[in-house]
Design a protein around this motif. Structure first.
Motif, mmCIF file in Angstrom:
data_model
loop_
_atom_site.group_PDB
_atom_site.id
_atom_site.type_symbol
_atom_site.label_atom_id
_atom_site.label_comp_id
_atom_site.label_asym_id
_atom_site.label_seq_id
_atom_site.Cartn_x
_atom_site.Cartn_y
_atom_site.Cartn_z
ATOM 1 N N ILE A 19 5.111 20.899 4.715
ATOM 2 C CA ILE A 19 4.426 20.357 3.538
ATOM 3 C C ILE A 19 3.321 19.418 4.003
ATOM 4 O O ILE A 19 3.546 18.537 4.836
ATOM 5 C CB ILE A 19 5.398 19.599 2.630
ATOM 6 C CG1 ILE A 19 6.507 20.530 2.132
ATOM 7 C CG2 ILE A 19 4.669 18.960 1.456
ATOM 8 C CD1 ILE A 19 7.614 19.818 1.390
ATOM 9 N N VAL A 20 2.125 19.590 3.461
ATOM 10 C CA VAL A 20 1.006 18.722 3.823
ATOM 11 C C VAL A 20 1.127 17.412 3.045
ATOM 12 O O VAL A 20 1.152 17.411 1.813
ATOM 13 C CB VAL A 20 -0.348 19.395 3.510
ATOM 14 C CG1 VAL A 20 -1.502 18.451 3.880
ATOM 15 C CG2 VAL A 20 -0.478 20.711 4.258
ATOM 16 N N LEU A 21 1.211 16.306 3.761
ATOM 17 C CA LEU A 21 1.272 14.987 3.147
ATOM 18 C C LEU A 21 -0.099 14.338 3.233
ATOM 19 O O LEU A 21 -0.699 14.286 4.313
ATOM 20 C CB LEU A 21 2.301 14.106 3.866
ATOM 21 C CG LEU A 21 3.755 14.609 3.857
ATOM 22 C CD1 LEU A 21 4.636 13.640 4.631
ATOM 23 C CD2 LEU A 21 4.258 14.794 2.439
ATOM 24 N N ASP A 22 -0.598 13.843 2.110
ATOM 25 C CA ASP A 22 -1.924 13.230 2.138
ATOM 26 C C ASP A 22 -1.840 11.792 2.653
ATOM 27 O O ASP A 22 -0.765 11.230 2.833
ATOM 28 C CB ASP A 22 -2.619 13.314 0.775
ATOM 29 C CG ASP A 22 -1.983 12.441 -0.286
ATOM 30 O OD1 ASP A 22 -1.358 11.426 0.059
ATOM 31 O OD2 ASP A 22 -2.119 12.778 -1.474
ATOM 32 N N HIS A 23 -3.020 11.227 2.903
ATOM 33 C CA HIS A 23 -3.077 9.896 3.501
ATOM 34 C C HIS A 23 -2.391 8.847 2.636
ATOM 35 O O HIS A 23 -1.649 8.001 3.145
ATOM 36 C CB HIS A 23 -4.548 9.501 3.735
ATOM 37 C CG HIS A 23 -5.254 10.379 4.701
ATOM 38 N ND1 HIS A 23 -5.778 11.596 4.348
ATOM 39 C CD2 HIS A 23 -5.526 10.219 6.026
ATOM 40 C CE1 HIS A 23 -6.350 12.152 5.408
ATOM 41 N NE2 HIS A 23 -6.200 11.349 6.438
ATOM 42 N N SER A 24 -2.629 8.882 1.328
ATOM 43 C CA SER A 24 -2.054 7.876 0.440
ATOM 44 C C SER A 24 -0.531 7.925 0.460
ATOM 45 O O SER A 24 0.131 6.885 0.460
ATOM 46 C CB SER A 24 -2.563 8.081 -0.996
ATOM 47 O OG SER A 24 -3.961 7.865 -1.068
ATOM 48 N N THR A 25 0.014 9.126 0.469
ATOM 49 C CA THR A 25 1.472 9.276 0.505
ATOM 50 C C THR A 25 2.037 8.665 1.784
ATOM 51 O O THR A 25 3.029 7.930 1.755
ATOM 52 C CB THR A 25 1.858 10.765 0.436
ATOM 53 O OG1 THR A 25 1.420 11.306 -0.810
ATOM 54 C CG2 THR A 25 3.361 10.947 0.558
ATOM 55 N N ILE A 26 1.411 8.957 2.917
ATOM 56 C CA ILE A 26 1.918 8.449 4.196
ATOM 57 C C ILE A 26 1.781 6.936 4.262
ATOM 58 O O ILE A 26 2.719 6.236 4.679
ATOM 59 C CB ILE A 26 1.188 9.121 5.374
ATOM 60 C CG1 ILE A 26 1.453 10.636 5.352
ATOM 61 C CG2 ILE A 26 1.653 8.519 6.699
ATOM 62 C CD1 ILE A 26 0.662 11.418 6.381
ATOM 63 N N TYR A 27 0.629 6.404 3.852
ATOM 64 C CA TYR A 27 0.466 4.949 3.843
ATOM 65 C C TYR A 27 1.539 4.291 2.993
ATOM 66 O O TYR A 27 2.133 3.274 3.372
ATOM 67 C CB TYR A 27 -0.923 4.569 3.312
ATOM 68 C CG TYR A 27 -2.004 4.539 4.365
ATOM 69 C CD1 TYR A 27 -1.867 3.774 5.517
ATOM 70 C CD2 TYR A 27 -3.178 5.262 4.198
ATOM 71 C CE1 TYR A 27 -2.857 3.739 6.476
ATOM 72 C CE2 TYR A 27 -4.181 5.233 5.159
ATOM 73 C CZ TYR A 27 -4.014 4.473 6.287
ATOM 74 O OH TYR A 27 -5.005 4.436 7.244
ATOM 75 N N ASP A 28 1.802 4.865 1.818
ATOM 76 C CA ASP A 28 2.783 4.275 0.911
ATOM 77 C C ASP A 28 4.179 4.308 1.507
ATOM 78 O O ASP A 28 4.936 3.334 1.426
ATOM 79 C CB ASP A 28 2.760 5.023 -0.427
ATOM 80 C CG ASP A 28 3.759 4.451 -1.412
ATOM 81 O OD1 ASP A 28 3.572 3.292 -1.841
ATOM 82 O OD2 ASP A 28 4.727 5.150 -1.751
ATOM 83 N N ARG A 29 4.550 5.440 2.135
ATOM 84 C CA ARG A 29 5.893 5.586 2.682
ATOM 85 C C ARG A 29 6.111 4.740 3.931
ATOM 86 O O ARG A 29 7.188 4.182 4.139
ATOM 87 C CB ARG A 29 6.175 7.049 3.006
ATOM 88 C CG ARG A 29 6.137 7.967 1.822
ATOM 89 C CD ARG A 29 7.316 7.722 0.866
ATOM 90 N NE ARG A 29 7.281 8.696 -0.209
ATOM 91 C CZ ARG A 29 7.741 9.929 -0.088
ATOM 92 N NH1 ARG A 29 8.287 10.324 1.042
ATOM 93 N NH2 ARG A 29 7.674 10.761 -1.113
ATOM 94 N N ILE A 30 5.101 4.657 4.790
ATOM 95 C CA ILE A 30 5.278 3.986 6.085
ATOM 96 C C ILE A 30 4.917 2.506 6.009
ATOM 97 O O ILE A 30 5.635 1.651 6.518
ATOM 98 C CB ILE A 30 4.429 4.677 7.176
ATOM 99 C CG1 ILE A 30 4.817 6.156 7.295
ATOM 100 C CG2 ILE A 30 4.622 3.967 8.528
ATOM 101 C CD1 ILE A 30 6.273 6.405 7.618
ATOM 102 N N TRP A 31 3.787 2.193 5.386
ATOM 103 C CA TRP A 31 3.339 0.806 5.340
ATOM 104 C C TRP A 31 3.596 0.130 3.994
ATOM 105 O O TRP A 31 3.540 -1.088 3.908
ATOM 106 C CB TRP A 31 1.846 0.719 5.678
ATOM 107 C CG TRP A 31 1.554 0.896 7.131
ATOM 108 C CD1 TRP A 31 1.554 -0.075 8.091
ATOM 109 C CD2 TRP A 31 1.224 2.118 7.804
ATOM 110 N NE1 TRP A 31 1.247 0.468 9.317
ATOM 111 C CE2 TRP A 31 1.034 1.816 9.181
ATOM 112 C CE3 TRP A 31 1.066 3.441 7.389
ATOM 113 C CZ2 TRP A 31 0.704 2.772 10.115
ATOM 114 C CZ3 TRP A 31 0.736 4.399 8.324
ATOM 115 C CH2 TRP A 31 0.559 4.070 9.667
ATOM 116 N N GLY A 32 3.832 0.920 2.951
ATOM 117 C CA GLY A 32 4.007 0.344 1.633
ATOM 118 C C GLY A 32 2.719 -0.167 1.033
ATOM 119 O O GLY A 32 2.724 -0.933 0.068
#
Length: 263
Positions: free
Chosen positions: A207-220
């Protein structure tokens, strides 16, 4: 809950300003001026998070970070650096830092990154719950492993998640509770942020995760389209996971984000 911060910064005006700002924000602050004092304070006080300048006399910030990690001290470390080159920032990650802020910085950004590190520490080994991709972000940079489309560009498959918390995707095995990861028989030496990023990608394999999703999950916190923070971490994670001779697993999807898959 009051969190304790160890601040190590040799520039007195910056140290004083940060100490005042952090105190007003509700942190309990110990401020020191060099790496020797930083190590002594870290051993003595066991802070919740460390804010560490890279360039300090005697023992610099990178050396402080290396010593603490060699001692198995996993206190989250946010590096302050005036060096803007990617190689310099990677040196901080290689030393074991969890995140970095480039000088000159806005104090609100420092606060946001500290909050993100502390949230992740509190969450412990729970890991990401991985629930798919969000809308596309238009700012993805061209990088190695780049493809030109979404999830249909490669084979989609699901990660295997055992009751023990172990995630398996391709030839990766990720043990969330112990925070260890292997590719094949080779154990990966990962920082906290690298581990969480790899686990997130593996749980969402195909599944392709976009930048906003990754920032939210990892950095909050989403640091915006101008930030290269994620690209630096992905690039460094590739150096550990996709070594020469192995099939690349971490791919950039231009204009969208990142995906873990075997092509």
């Amino acid at each position: 809950m009051t969190h304790s911060v160890l601040l190590a910064e040799d520039d007195r005006p910056i140290r004083t300003a940060l100490e005042r700002a952090l105190t007003l924000e509700g942190y309990q602050v110990t401020a020191v001026a060099d790496g020797i004092q930083a190590l002594a304070a870290a051993h003595r006080e066991r802070p919740d998070v460390i804010l560490l300048d890279v360039m300090m006399p005697g023992i610099d910030g990178l050396q402080v970070c290396q010593v603490l990690r060699a001692e198995q001290d996993r206190t989250p470390i946010l590096m302050l650096t005036a060096r803007v080159e990617t190689a310099d920032r990677i040196a901080g990650l290689d030393a074991g830092a969890d995140d970095y802020v480039v000088k000159p910085f806005e104090v609100e950004e420092v606060f946001a990154r500290l909050r993100a590190l502390l949230r992740r520490t509190t969450a412990g080994a729970a890991g990401a719950d991985g629930d798919g991709a969000q809308a596309a972000a238009p700012d993805a940079a061209e990088e190695p492993g780049e493809t030109g489309g979404g999830a249909e560009a490669g084979g989609v498959y699901e990660a295997r998640v055992a009751d023990s918390g172990v995630v398996e995707a391709a030839d990766l095995r990720i043990d969330g509770p112990s925070r260890r990861a292997w590719r094949g028989e080779r154990e990966l030496e990962l920082t906290r942020t690298e581990f969480e990023l790899l686990e997130l990608l593996a749980r969402n394999a195909g599944i392709v995760l976009d930048h906003s999703t990754i920032y939210d999950r990892i950095w909050g916190y989403d640091f915006g389209p101008g930030s290269k923070n994620l690209a630096v971490y992905v690039g460094y994670l590739r150096r550990k996971v996709d070594v020469p001779g192995s099939r690349p697993l971490i791919h950039t999807v231009r204009g969208v984000g990142y995906v873990l898959r075997e092509d």
